[in-house]
Design an enzyme around this catalytic site. Structure first.
Site, mmCIF file in Angstrom:
data_model
loop_
_atom_site.group_PDB
_atom_site.id
_atom_site.type_symbol
_atom_site.label_atom_id
_atom_site.label_comp_id
_atom_site.label_asym_id
_atom_site.label_seq_id
_atom_site.Cartn_x
_atom_site.Cartn_y
_atom_site.Cartn_z
ATOM 1 N N GLY A 102 0.796 -1.114 -0.044
ATOM 2 C CA GLY A 102 -0.021 -0.014 0.210
ATOM 3 C C GLY A 102 0.840 1.072 0.095
ATOM 4 O O GLY A 102 1.983 1.003 -0.251
ATOM 5 N N ILE A 112 2.354 2.950 2.474
ATOM 6 C CA ILE A 112 3.459 2.912 3.286
ATOM 7 C C ILE A 112 4.663 2.101 2.645
ATOM 8 O O ILE A 112 5.939 2.434 2.427
ATOM 9 C CB ILE A 112 3.217 2.628 4.636
ATOM 10 N N SER A 121 1.525 -8.579 -2.284
ATOM 11 C CA SER A 121 0.429 -7.885 -2.067
ATOM 12 C C SER A 121 -0.982 -8.394 -2.461
ATOM 13 O O SER A 121 -0.833 -9.269 -3.560
ATOM 14 C CB SER A 121 0.535 -6.364 -2.922
ATOM 15 N N ARG A 122 -2.096 -7.939 -2.038
ATOM 16 C CA ARG A 122 -3.241 -8.727 -2.431
ATOM 17 C C ARG A 122 -3.433 -8.216 -3.704
ATOM 18 O O ARG A 122 -4.091 -9.132 -4.605
ATOM 19 C CB ARG A 122 -4.659 -8.200 -1.352
ATOM 20 N N ALA A 154 4.426 -2.385 11.087
ATOM 21 C CA ALA A 154 3.024 -2.489 10.858
ATOM 22 C C ALA A 154 2.147 -2.717 11.937
ATOM 23 O O ALA A 154 2.015 -1.729 12.807
ATOM 24 C CB ALA A 154 2.759 -3.549 9.793
ATOM 25 N N ARG A 155 2.236 -4.092 12.618
ATOM 26 C CA ARG A 155 1.707 -4.463 13.751
ATOM 27 C C ARG A 155 2.448 -5.502 14.345
ATOM 28 O O ARG A 155 2.740 -6.467 13.552
ATOM 29 C CB ARG A 155 0.141 -4.648 13.759
ATOM 30 N N GLU A 204 2.558 -5.433 22.575
ATOM 31 C CA GLU A 204 2.612 -4.050 23.150
ATOM 32 C C GLU A 204 2.074 -3.484 24.360
ATOM 33 O O GLU A 204 0.742 -3.677 24.442
ATOM 34 C CB GLU A 204 2.309 -3.122 21.790
ATOM 35 N N HIS A 212 7.165 2.171 18.944
ATOM 36 C CA HIS A 212 5.893 2.599 18.095
ATOM 37 C C HIS A 212 6.077 3.905 17.916
ATOM 38 O O HIS A 212 5.288 4.836 18.057
ATOM 39 C CB HIS A 212 4.663 2.070 18.767
ATOM 40 N N GLY A 239 6.544 5.205 14.463
ATOM 41 C CA GLY A 239 6.154 5.232 12.973
ATOM 42 C C GLY A 239 5.647 6.313 12.487
ATOM 43 O O GLY A 239 6.217 7.076 11.603
HETATM 44 C C1 DGY Z 1 -1.014 3.867 12.923
HETATM 45 O O1 DGY Z 1 -1.668 4.926 12.354
HETATM 46 O O2 DGY Z 1 -1.500 2.751 12.629
HETATM 47 C C2 DGY Z 1 0.217 3.724 13.287
HETATM 48 O O3 DGY Z 1 0.655 2.539 13.960
HETATM 49 C C3 DGY Z 1 0.409 5.025 14.418
HETATM 50 O O4 DGY Z 1 1.787 5.366 14.773
#
Ligand code: DGY
Length: 319
Positions: free
Chosen positions: A155, A157, A176-177, A237-238, A267, A285, A287
């Site tokens: 995407g 990012i 990617s999808r 990402a996560r 987290e 975290h 980002g």
């Molecule tokens: C988001 O926007 O998902 C980010 O992880 C926030 O920093």
């Protein structure tokens, strides 16, 4: 005038924008609002501006009541929101895509450089007060030029990270999808591959996919084994996309060369084994953590709320 609950501290400009048209109940922070307090405050709200640390689920939606019209997450990721539960109650859920693309790609690339050039190790060494001097073989890392970046989730990012990698002379593959815009693929020289191929050919694997049941532990023992022993894994990402215990083992046993993590499986806890390892860079975290980006995110969330409360389509609906 509607009632808007803001579940955590956000830049003042966004609160003021909301306050110009509505009654705003904003949690002042700096600590997170507790669950009980959150459930109490949302009662009777027409809109909730949520942070990614708050779970927006059926219990919360019921506590808010049937007048609730919009939940505006101040994040691009929305794994903290039960979107079907919102939809089922006629509540519009929104997020903040786009405005944090560059900030997050910068952190991804920062982690790539930190991990491959061993910057964290070097910094810790100097701060420890240990003696050191320049040496031909001292703290050697890996060059990026001519190496391959594998982007998982192409995407905005993912593409922005690939653009940075291209400027550093890297080749790009992605999983990617869907196929990305052919013009962008050509500009980046990016080739779409499946995850197995991506893992086996990449020198750096950077994760940019959304988190959900389909991506839980997408990177586990098998995938880490499929990576080159000289490769690095970066996650902005996560956290739960990566099986953190499996990653710690792979790093400890040298099955991959290193990693850079901005997000964590549980987290804010970090797997204790990761804390012991020198070949992983750990940042909390960050980002989207720039003044400009966080302001833009909060303003977009405010615009989402204002649009829904005026009966208009919000700029960034989820789905
Ligand atoms: C988001 O926007 O998902 C980010 O992880 C926030 O920093």
């Amino acid at each position: 005038m509607s009632r808007v609950v803001v579940t955590g501290r956000v830049p003042d400009a966004a609160v003021e924008k909301l306050r110009a048209a509505h009654e705003v109940d904003a949690w002042p922070g700096p600590e997170s609002i507790g669950r009980e307090e959150l459930l109490r405050r949302v009662a009777g709200a027409d809109a909730v501006v949520s942070l990614l640390t708050e779970r927006i689920d059926a219990e919360l939606l019921d506590a808010a009541g049937p007048q609730l019209k919009v939940v505006a997450n101040v994040a691009v990721g929305y794994d903290n929101i039960d979107v079907p539960a919102c939809t089922g109650r006629g509540v519009v859920a929104t997020n903040t895509p786009g405005v944090l693309t560059d900030a997050t790609a910068d952190i991804a690339f920062g982690l790539i450089l930190m991990a491959t050039r061993r910057l964290g190790e070097g910094e810790r060494l100097i701060r420890s007060g240990q003696a050191w001097k320049w040496g031909m073989f001292f703290l050697l890392g890996s060059s990026l030029q001519g190496k391959t970046l594998g982007v998982v989730g192409m995407g905005g990012i993912g593409q922005a990270t690939a653009r940075r990698a291209k400027a550093f002379g890297m080749e790009i593959v992605y999983q990617s999808r869907s196929e990305i815009d052919p013009g962008i693929a050509a500009e980046l020289g990016a080739r779409r591959v499946d995850l197995d191929e991506l893992l086996s050919v990449s020198d750096v694997v950077s994760l940019h996919c959304p988190y959900g049941p389909a991506t839980h532990h997408l990177i586990g023992p098998e995938q880490l084994t499929a990576m080159k022993s000289s490769a690095y894994l970066v996650n902005t990402a996560r956290g739960p996309i990566v099986d953190e215990a499996a990653l710690a083992s792979a790093l400890r046993e040298g099955r991959i060369a290193g990693a850079g993590l901005d997000v964590f499986e549980h987290e804010p806890q970090v797997h204790p084994e990761l804390l012991e390892l020198d070949n992983v860079v750990l940042v909390p975290h960050l980002g989207s953590a720039t003044v400009e980006t966080r302001t833009a995110m909060a303003m977009l969330a405010a615009d989402n709320v204002l649009a829904v409360l005026s009966g208009e389509r919000p700029p960034a609906p989820i789905g």
